[in-house]
Design a protein around this motif. Structure first.
Motif, PDB file in Angstrom:
ATOM      1  N   TRP A   1     -28.674  29.954 -44.138  1.00 58.85           N
ATOM      2  CA  TRP A   1     -28.528  29.722 -42.699  1.00 58.85           C
ATOM      3  C   TRP A   1     -29.853  29.283 -42.094  1.00 58.85           C
ATOM      4  O   TRP A   1     -30.915  29.486 -42.681  1.00 58.85           O
ATOM      5  N   ASN A   2     -29.746  28.718 -40.869  1.00 62.93           N
ATOM      6  CA  ASN A   2     -30.902  28.541 -40.005  1.00 62.93           C
ATOM      7  C   ASN A   2     -30.603  29.292 -38.700  1.00 62.93           C
ATOM      8  O   ASN A   2     -29.534  29.899 -38.564  1.00 62.93           O
ATOM      9  N   GLN A   3     -31.533  29.248 -37.771  1.00 59.19           N
ATOM     10  CA  GLN A   3     -31.359  30.061 -36.558  1.00 59.19           C
ATOM     11  C   GLN A   3     -30.162  29.600 -35.719  1.00 59.19           C
ATOM     12  O   GLN A   3     -29.501  30.411 -35.072  1.00 59.19           O
ATOM     13  N   ILE A   4     -29.872  28.303 -35.768  1.00 61.53           N
ATOM     14  CA  ILE A   4     -28.712  27.792 -35.009  1.00 61.53           C
ATOM     15  C   ILE A   4     -27.418  28.355 -35.602  1.00 61.53           C
ATOM     16  O   ILE A   4     -26.511  28.760 -34.868  1.00 61.53           O
ATOM     17  N   ASP A   5     -27.340  28.401 -36.936  1.00 59.77           N
ATOM     18  CA  ASP A   5     -26.148  28.984 -37.586  1.00 59.77           C
ATOM     19  C   ASP A   5     -25.974  30.446 -37.164  1.00 59.77           C
ATOM     20  O   ASP A   5     -24.853  30.902 -36.909  1.00 59.77           O
ATOM     21  N   ILE A   6     -27.102  31.160 -37.134  1.00 58.46           N
ATOM     22  CA  ILE A   6     -27.042  32.580 -36.755  1.00 58.46           C
ATOM     23  C   ILE A   6     -26.572  32.711 -35.309  1.00 58.46           C
ATOM     24  O   ILE A   6     -25.679  33.510 -34.993  1.00 58.46           O
ATOM     25  N   PHE A   7     -27.149  31.882 -34.432  1.00 60.54           N
ATOM     26  CA  PHE A   7     -26.756  31.943 -33.025  1.00 60.54           C
ATOM     27  C   PHE A   7     -25.269  31.617 -32.867  1.00 60.54           C
ATOM     28  O   PHE A   7     -24.535  32.319 -32.155  1.00 60.54           O
ATOM     29  N   ALA A   8     -24.805  30.563 -33.539  1.00 62.67           N
ATOM     30  CA  ALA A   8     -23.400  30.146 -33.448  1.00 62.67           C
ATOM     31  C   ALA A   8     -22.476  31.261 -33.953  1.00 62.67           C
ATOM     32  O   ALA A   8     -21.447  31.564 -33.331  1.00 62.67           O
ATOM     33  N   SER A   9     -22.846  31.889 -35.060  1.00 62.68           N
ATOM     34  CA  SER A   9     -22.010  32.955 -35.628  1.00 62.68           C
ATOM     35  C   SER A   9     -22.021  34.197 -34.737  1.00 62.68           C
ATOM     36  O   SER A   9     -20.997  34.878 -34.598  1.00 62.68           O
ATOM     37  N   LEU A  10     -23.181  34.488 -34.148  1.00 60.25           N
ATOM     38  CA  LEU A  10     -23.283  35.633 -33.247  1.00 60.25           C
ATOM     39  C   LEU A  10     -22.409  35.416 -32.009  1.00 60.25           C
ATOM     40  O   LEU A  10     -21.676  36.316 -31.583  1.00 60.25           O
ATOM     41  N   ARG A  11     -22.455  34.207 -31.462  1.00 63.24           N
ATOM     42  CA  ARG A  11     -21.652  33.877 -30.263  1.00 63.24           C
ATOM     43  C   ARG A  11     -20.156  33.970 -30.608  1.00 63.24           C
ATOM     44  O   ARG A  11     -19.364  34.513 -29.831  1.00 63.24           O
ATOM     45  N   ALA A  12     -19.789  33.442 -31.775  1.00 59.03           N
ATOM     46  CA  ALA A  12     -18.381  33.491 -32.201  1.00 59.03           C
ATOM     47  C   ALA A  12     -17.940  34.939 -32.418  1.00 59.03           C
ATOM     48  O   ALA A  12     -16.811  35.323 -32.075  1.00 59.03           O
ATOM     49  N   TRP A  13     -18.817  35.752 -32.974  1.00 57.16           N
ATOM     50  CA  TRP A  13     -18.524  37.176 -33.207  1.00 57.16           C
ATOM     51  C   TRP A  13     -18.258  37.867 -31.865  1.00 57.16           C
ATOM     52  O   TRP A  13     -17.249  38.572 -31.697  1.00 57.16           O
ATOM     53  N   LYS A  14     -19.128  37.618 -30.893  1.00 54.52           N
ATOM     54  CA  LYS A  14     -18.954  38.215 -29.561  1.00 54.52           C
ATOM     55  C   LYS A  14     -17.669  37.716 -28.890  1.00 54.52           C
ATOM     56  O   LYS A  14     -16.960  38.487 -28.233  1.00 54.52           O
ATOM     57  N   ASP A  15     -17.350  36.442 -29.063  1.00 55.54           N
ATOM     58  CA  ASP A  15     -16.127  35.879 -28.447  1.00 55.54           C
ATOM     59  C   ASP A  15     -14.882  36.621 -28.921  1.00 55.54           C
ATOM     60  O   ASP A  15     -13.916  36.760 -28.180  1.00 55.54           O
ATOM     61  N   GLY A  16     -14.915  37.084 -30.174  1.00 56.83           N
ATOM     62  CA  GLY A  16     -13.746  37.771 -30.722  1.00 56.83           C
ATOM     63  C   GLY A  16     -13.857  39.289 -30.661  1.00 56.83           C
ATOM     64  O   GLY A  16     -12.995  39.998 -31.182  1.00 56.83           O
ATOM     65  N   PHE A  17     -14.901  39.769 -30.038  1.00 60.69           N
ATOM     66  CA  PHE A  17     -15.177  41.220 -30.044  1.00 60.69           C
ATOM     67  C   PHE A  17     -14.282  41.961 -29.065  1.00 60.69           C
ATOM     68  O   PHE A  17     -14.118  41.566 -27.928  1.00 60.69           O
TER      69      PHE A  17
END
Ligand SMILES: [Zn+2]
Length: 257
Positions: free
Chosen positions: A241-257
């Motif tokens: 991963w890079n930081q953008i991948d981490i940010f995108a995955s974190l945002r997606a995780w929160k969206d489904g939280f």
């Protein structure tokens, strides 16, 4: 004397009122009625409006306020909202009530989103950032990309750490609930959660928050942190991963939280 007060609107919006010497600036009046009630109660005259982005809960009160105060400037980004009469862009300065706000373009939540940075306030620097950075979280990506939002948050992260962050919603408790799943061992975050819980039980606003605290506890400002990266990568099953991948995955995780 400068005062900055929240005006509650809808279920969880904060419309900010910046007042000085009997005059007021309103940030993001999504609803006119509570704004009029507030300025009448405080004996203020409306001198200007600042808009961060085009969503209805930030702009729908403008026209009713202009009926009462037809000559005031309405600053905002170049978007479809026709009530904005002073269009501003990145690095512009807006001076109202003798206060100078620097415009920072922060696309991500929407593409037109801007923030207003008040550097020289008597109580320290202040940032009005709409739905970009929230206390303990960040706005959903309705229009922009994860990369755009990460860059926008990077501009905010570069501001002085004593900047007071005035966001537009009371989302802090649910944001911190999620943050604790990402970083359960973060002691500052644990303390912040307890403090936030006790404020919400008394119906006290949890904003503004200080940027320094956001840097220590808001996972969306911590995607460069290796502990956060490991946790997000494990959750999203990322092998590299890079930081953008981490940010995108974190945002997606929160969206489904
Ligand atoms: Zn919005």
């Amino acid at each position: 004397m400068l005062s900055i007060s929240p005006i509650s609107a809808f279920s969880d919006n904060y419309i900010w009122c910046v007042a000085r010497n009997g005059e007021a600036i309103i940030v993001d009046p999504g609803d006119a009625a509570p704004v009029i009630k507030h300025i009448e109660k405080m004996g203020l005259t409306l001198s200007g409006i600042l808009i961060t982005h085009h969503h209805y809960d930030h702009v729908n009160g403008i026209d009713s306020l202009l009926e009462l105060y037809p000559d005031i400037p309405v600053y905002g980004p170049d978007n479809q909202c026709s009530s904005i009469n002073h269009r501003v862009r990145h690095n512009d300065s807006v001076t109202v009530l003798g206060l100078t706000f620097q415009v920072i373009a922060v696309p991500g939540h929407t593409l037109d989103h801007i923030a207003y940075y008040l550097k020289n306030s008597p109580s320290g620097p202040a940032l009005f950032c709409g739905d970009t950075l929230f206390a303990g979280g960040c706005g959903r990506l309705f229009e922009g990309t994860p990369e755009q939002m990460l860059n926008s948050l990077g501009l905010i992260q570069a501001l002085p750490t004593n900047t007071a962050v005035y966001c537009a919603h009371e989302y802090t408790l649910s944001n911190l609930n999620f943050a604790l799943v990402v970083e359960p061992e973060n002691h500052k975050l644990q303390d912040r959660f307890v403090e936030t819980q006790s404020r919400r039980e008394k119906n006290v606003p949890t904003v503004p928050s200080e940027l320094a605290l956001e840097l220590l506890t808001n996972p969306f400002l911590r995607t460069g942190n290796s502990v956060v990266q490991q946790r997000v990568a494990a959750h999203a099953d990322l092998k590299s991963w890079n930081q953008i991948d981490i940010f995108a995955s974190l945002r997606a995780w929160k969206d489904g939280f």
